[in-house]
Scaffold this motif. Structure first.
Motif, PDB file in Angstrom:
ATOM      1  N   GLY B  16      -2.520  -2.259  -2.224  1.00 54.95           N
ATOM      2  CA  GLY B  16      -2.252  -2.599  -0.833  1.00 54.95           C
ATOM      3  C   GLY B  16      -3.512  -2.675   0.006  1.00 54.95           C
ATOM      4  N   VAL B  17      -4.457  -1.740  -0.206  1.00 53.75           N
ATOM      5  CA  VAL B  17      -5.680  -1.800   0.610  1.00 53.75           C
ATOM      6  C   VAL B  17      -6.505  -3.033   0.246  1.00 53.75           C
ATOM      7  CG1 VAL B  17      -5.825   0.641   1.177  1.00 53.75           C
ATOM      8  CG2 VAL B  17      -6.908  -0.202  -0.922  1.00 53.75           C
ATOM      9  N   PHE B  18      -6.418  -3.447  -1.035  1.00 53.11           N
ATOM     10  CA  PHE B  18      -7.109  -4.703  -1.401  1.00 53.11           C
ATOM     11  C   PHE B  18      -6.443  -5.887  -0.704  1.00 53.11           C
ATOM     12  CE2 PHE B  18      -8.565  -2.771  -5.672  1.00 53.11           C
ATOM     13  CZ  PHE B  18      -9.666  -2.230  -5.040  1.00 53.11           C
ATOM     14  N   TYR B  19      -5.097  -5.898  -0.726  1.00 48.88           N
ATOM     15  CA  TYR B  19      -4.382  -6.974  -0.028  1.00 48.88           C
ATOM     16  C   TYR B  19      -4.791  -6.983   1.439  1.00 48.88           C
ATOM     17  CZ  TYR B  19      -1.123  -7.046  -4.025  1.00 48.88           C
ATOM     18  OH  TYR B  19      -0.564  -7.121  -5.273  1.00 48.88           O
ATOM     19  N   ALA B  20      -4.875  -5.777   2.012  1.00 47.10           N
ATOM     20  CA  ALA B  20      -5.195  -5.678   3.440  1.00 47.10           C
ATOM     21  C   ALA B  20      -6.570  -6.267   3.719  1.00 47.10           C
ATOM     22  CB  ALA B  20      -5.138  -4.219   3.881  1.00 47.10           C
ATOM     23  N   MET B  21      -7.545  -5.895   2.880  1.00 41.50           N
ATOM     24  CA  MET B  21      -8.909  -6.374   3.126  1.00 41.50           C
ATOM     25  C   MET B  21      -9.002  -7.884   2.936  1.00 41.50           C
ATOM     26  SD  MET B  21     -12.377  -4.337   2.130  1.00 41.50           S
ATOM     27  CE  MET B  21     -11.808  -3.798   0.633  1.00 41.50           C
ATOM     28  N   MET B  22      -8.265  -8.381   1.927  1.00 41.17           N
ATOM     29  CA  MET B  22      -8.283  -9.829   1.676  1.00 41.17           C
ATOM     30  C   MET B  22      -7.614 -10.582   2.817  1.00 41.17           C
ATOM     31  SD  MET B  22      -9.607 -10.487  -1.383  1.00 41.17           S
ATOM     32  CE  MET B  22      -8.853 -11.969  -1.992  1.00 41.17           C
ATOM     33  N   SER B  23      -6.421 -10.120   3.230  1.00 41.66           N
ATOM     34  CA  SER B  23      -5.714 -10.892   4.258  1.00 41.66           C
ATOM     35  C   SER B  23      -6.411 -10.743   5.602  1.00 41.66           C
ATOM     36  CB  SER B  23      -4.234 -10.502   4.347  1.00 41.66           C
ATOM     37  OG  SER B  23      -4.077  -9.127   4.292  1.00 41.66           O
ATOM     38  N   ILE B 235      -2.307 -16.204  -4.016  1.00 42.37           N
ATOM     39  CA  ILE B 235      -0.953 -16.607  -3.608  1.00 42.37           C
ATOM     40  C   ILE B 235      -0.218 -15.418  -3.005  1.00 42.37           C
ATOM     41  CG2 ILE B 235       1.168 -17.691  -4.412  1.00 42.37           C
ATOM     42  CD1 ILE B 235      -0.522 -19.030  -6.547  1.00 42.37           C
ATOM     43  N   ILE B 236      -0.454 -14.224  -3.596  1.00 42.21           N
ATOM     44  CA  ILE B 236       0.127 -13.013  -3.004  1.00 42.21           C
ATOM     45  C   ILE B 236      -0.405 -12.839  -1.580  1.00 42.21           C
ATOM     46  CG2 ILE B 236       0.245 -10.502  -3.172  1.00 42.21           C
ATOM     47  CD1 ILE B 236       0.116 -10.774  -6.175  1.00 42.21           C
ATOM     48  N   ILE B 237      -1.706 -13.067  -1.408  1.00 42.04           N
ATOM     49  CA  ILE B 237      -2.303 -12.908  -0.081  1.00 42.04           C
ATOM     50  C   ILE B 237      -1.689 -13.907   0.913  1.00 42.04           C
ATOM     51  CG2 ILE B 237      -4.480 -13.015   1.219  1.00 42.04           C
ATOM     52  CD1 ILE B 237      -4.205 -10.662  -0.723  1.00 42.04           C
ATOM     53  N   PHE B 238      -1.453 -15.126   0.441  1.00 42.24           N
ATOM     54  CA  PHE B 238      -0.790 -16.110   1.312  1.00 42.24           C
ATOM     55  C   PHE B 238       0.570 -15.583   1.766  1.00 42.24           C
ATOM     56  CE2 PHE B 238      -2.932 -20.352  -0.070  1.00 42.24           C
ATOM     57  CZ  PHE B 238      -4.095 -19.914   0.524  1.00 42.24           C
ATOM     58  N   ALA B 239       1.324 -15.024   0.814  1.00 41.36           N
ATOM     59  CA  ALA B 239       2.649 -14.495   1.162  1.00 41.36           C
ATOM     60  C   ALA B 239       2.503 -13.345   2.164  1.00 41.36           C
ATOM     61  CB  ALA B 239       3.384 -14.032  -0.087  1.00 41.36           C
ATOM     62  N   ALA B 252      -2.223  -7.961   9.744  1.00 38.32           N
ATOM     63  CA  ALA B 252      -2.693  -8.253   8.397  1.00 38.32           C
ATOM     64  C   ALA B 252      -2.881  -6.966   7.605  1.00 38.32           C
ATOM     65  CB  ALA B 252      -4.006  -9.045   8.458  1.00 38.32           C
ATOM     66  N   VAL B 253      -3.492  -5.963   8.242  1.00 36.77           N
ATOM     67  CA  VAL B 253      -3.775  -4.709   7.539  1.00 36.77           C
ATOM     68  C   VAL B 253      -2.474  -3.980   7.199  1.00 36.77           C
ATOM     69  CG1 VAL B 253      -4.878  -2.468   7.746  1.00 36.77           C
ATOM     70  CG2 VAL B 253      -6.012  -4.489   8.654  1.00 36.77           C
ATOM     71  N   VAL B 254      -1.613  -3.832   8.213  1.00 34.53           N
ATOM     72  CA  VAL B 254      -0.375  -3.073   7.990  1.00 34.53           C
ATOM     73  C   VAL B 254       0.489  -3.748   6.933  1.00 34.53           C
ATOM     74  CG1 VAL B 254       1.790  -2.352   9.068  1.00 34.53           C
ATOM     75  CG2 VAL B 254      -0.369  -2.027  10.267  1.00 34.53           C
ATOM     76  N   SER B 255       0.657  -5.081   7.041  1.00 34.43           N
ATOM     77  CA  SER B 255       1.546  -5.710   6.061  1.00 34.43           C
ATOM     78  C   SER B 255       0.927  -5.698   4.677  1.00 34.43           C
ATOM     79  CB  SER B 255       1.966  -7.122   6.491  1.00 34.43           C
ATOM     80  OG  SER B 255       0.892  -7.808   7.045  1.00 34.43           O
ATOM     81  N   GLY B 256      -0.405  -5.825   4.584  1.00 33.93           N
ATOM     82  CA  GLY B 256      -1.051  -5.748   3.273  1.00 33.93           C
ATOM     83  C   GLY B 256      -0.752  -4.427   2.593  1.00 33.93           C
TER      84      GLY B 256
END
Lengths: 335, 298
Positions: B16-23, B235-239, B252-256
């Protein structure tokens, strides 16, 4: 993004919204188009005499796929980044129907098309809730669900794909012979191409182009924009499905590659190279890309680098595509 | 059961923290440039490879086989290198497309993705290479009470959270951030105030891509470094971004983070759905709140 995505295409100061086409250009365009039709049909009919039939069949499948895609990007202004889901998904459905249920190939292909239409209805209904770039991201994400289903469902064969799909017979002709198979594929391609051509030149197609040019204006004229977009999406998806199903019959297998997002990218590239929003562009584009992949097969995974580089160059320099640029040079209409 | 849930939750939090940083990077870029950077996943992959190259190859290139540039310097150097690469992309390629429909910049960055992935597949082969430079201080595990958790993952979680908070603070609470937000709203007006907007755009792109590179370094010791590691991630980041709405940094951070957690927890209940749960959630959000949970526009 409050501005419409195509704001650079809006009206000029005088308020004209369509340049009147001079008579000369109209005549020239009609002649050119008649010639192109003759050329296309002749090429499709005589290609197997000159080229390896399986290669031409692959070309025709991708050309139909790209034409179906062009109906959205070129004539409705919607960038779907998930068309591989229809192409690849339908291939699995058709393959399963023919291999396991024993359906004849024609019915299998139709079933694939129907499946893609249904899937297109679901994906389209969700994606048109957002505009512009979000539309692309949503179609991409939804297509990823289809990809994972193709990977995980029990009937798809996972990483190996669905293999050994029989070609069967059509009206008593054995499709294992190359020529009957070829003309079967050619007929499907020409039928699909004709459907797209008629759609674009119908009143319905005119409304789609109005939406592409200026969505708020089309809405203000009383058109139910979402409905038109959805119908276009379903039509495009089902034809993409027919193309994918046909490919599954030709090559006798359905694979994950056809459902992967990279395939969605490839069909975009074919359309872009040939010319978005032109009638013959996607056909030219798929010929260019498939031929390139064919001859570059020796360099293995470098193909991807080449494809990516072509993508970059054509986005930067040839946004009109081959057909679009030619039409501009010859001052004829490309639609 | 609870233990399993917490354990998968921690792993999910890590993703999740990676998703957050990416998004976060994607949202910052989108906000100012109106560009959806498809290459974000490839730049994450590039970040992991830069860390690997710094450790394993740079020494060899200069004929000092025992010389390694380790994890700590890589943590600083990699975002700079990847961000610099991003700046080159913006300066020489993206810049020409701002006056056209934003789909062209999406397609351009898609092309960049193919080139980058193809190059690394050819140079390093598609199978992964483990990152050998894990620092000694972060080896081993810590006892969290309910599980033994790898020290490095804990570090990655805390570090990423701090980075996200700093970025949020800079954008929402400082003068630089105010200029950035003003540029998002009305670039012409900001230009009129004498701000060098093109430079700001370039630096923002560099910054956003640098964040992707940073996520890559942090991921290198956890997953194996492979050319395709960013391919499905993007693609996950896009979602994530569709769910969160690109309007807000906090969104972006919270949803990631939330989506990483949900993905982890799904593994406990029904593992085959873990791949797709984020996309199904996106469908639900689109049905209920089409502009995204934190989105401002429709």
């Amino acid at each position: 993004m409050t501005k419409p995505a195509s704001s650079h295409q809006t009206l000029n100061d005088a308020g004209e919204f369509a340049e009147s086409i001079p008579h000369e250009k109209l005549v020239r365009s009609r002649t050119a188009q008649a010639m192109l039709w003759v050329l296309l049909i002749a090429a499709v009919l005589f290609a197997p005499a000159l080229l390896y039939p399986v290669f031409v069949m692959q070309l025709l499948c991708f050309a139909l796929f790209a034409c179906a895609f062009n109906l959205l990007i070129g004539f409705t202004g919607l960038l779907s980044f998930g068309h591989a889901a229809f192409f690849g998904g339908a291939a699995y459905i058709c393959g399963h129907a023919v291999k396991v249920w024993g359906l004849p190939p024609l019915l299998g292909i139709l079933l694939g098309g129907v499946f893609a239409a249904a899937l297109g209805y679901v994906v389209g209904s969700l994606a048109i809730r957002r505009q512009g770039i979000y539309f692309a991201m949503i179609t991409l994400a939804l297509a990823q669900i289809v990809y994972f289903l193709a990977l995980q469902l029990p009937f798809t064969g996972g990483e190996n794909g669905l293999q050994g799909i029989p070609r069967g017979t059509l009206f008593g002709l054995d499709l294992n012979n190359p020529l009957p198979m070829y003309y079967f594929v050619a007929a499907i391609f020409l039928a699909g191409f004709l459907i797209i051509y008629r759609t674009i030149h119908s009143p319905f197609g005119q409304v789609l182009q109005a939406i592409r040019e200026n969505e708020p204006r089309a809405r203000s004229l009383g058109y139910n924009v979402d409905r038109f977009k959805l119908i276009a999406f379903v039509l495009s998806a089902s034809l993409a499905g027919v193309a994918g199903s046909t490919k599954a019959i030709v090559f006798q297998f359905a694979s994950l590659t056809d459902a992967h997002w990279q395939m969605s990218g490839e069909v975009i590239l074919m359309t872009l190279i040939g010319g978005m929003g032109t009638i013959f562009g996607p056909v030219v584009g798929s010929v260019v890309i498939i031929t390139l992949q064919h001859y570059l097969a020796d360099i293995g995974s470098w193909v991807q680098v080449v494809i990516g580089a072509i993508f970059i160059v054509s986005v930067l320099l040839f946004r009109r595509g081959v057909v679009g640029e030619l039409a501009r040079m010859l001052k004829i209409s490309s639609v | 059961m609870l233990k399993l849930l917490l354990a998968q939750g921690m792993l999910g939090l890590n993703n999740g923290v990676f998703y957050a940083m990416m998004s976060l990077g994607l949202a910052v870029i989108f906000g100012l440039l109106n560009v959806v950077n498809f290459a974000h996943g490839a730049l994450y992959m590039l970040g992991a490879f830069v860390a690997l190259i710094l450790y394993s190859y740079v020494g060899l290139w200069f004929g000092m086989s025992g010389f390694h540039i380790g994890f700590w310097p890589a943590l600083i150097l990699t975002p700079i290198i990847v961000g610099g690469f991003g700046i080159l992309i913006e300066r020489f390629l993206l810049r020409w497309l701002y006056k056209f429909d934003p789909i062209y910049s999406l397609l351009l960055t898609f092309g960049v993705t193919l080139v980058l992935q193809g190059l690394f597949v050819n140079i390093f082969s598609a199978s992964g290479t483990p990152y050998p430079g894990m620092p000694d201080a972060l080896k081993g595990v810590v006892n969290l009470g309910f599980m033994m958790f790898p020290k490095f993952r804990l570090f990655a979680i805390v570090f990423s959270l701090i980075v996200c908070l700093i970025v949020w603070y800079v954008i929402e609470r400082t003068k630089v951030g105010a200029l950035l937000r003003a540029g998002t709203e009305n670039p012409e007006l900001v230009k009129a105030f004498g701000v060098n907007v093109p430079l700001m755009v370039t630096l923002t792109f560099g910054f956003g891509t640098g964040l992707a590179g940073l996520a890559g370094v942090l991921a290198a010791p956890i997953y194996s470094v492979s050319p395709l590691m960013g391919a499905d991630l993007i693609i996950i980041i896009f979602a994530v971004v569709v769910i969160g709405g690109m309007g807000s940094i906090m969104g972006a951070v919270v949803s990631g983070i939330a989506l990483g957690l949900i993905e982890g927890v799904t593994k406990v209940f029904y593992a085959p759905a873990a791949n797709t749960v984020i996309f199904f959630l996106m469908v639900v959000v689109l049905l209920v709140r089409p502009s995204g949970l934190f989105g401002r526009e429709g």
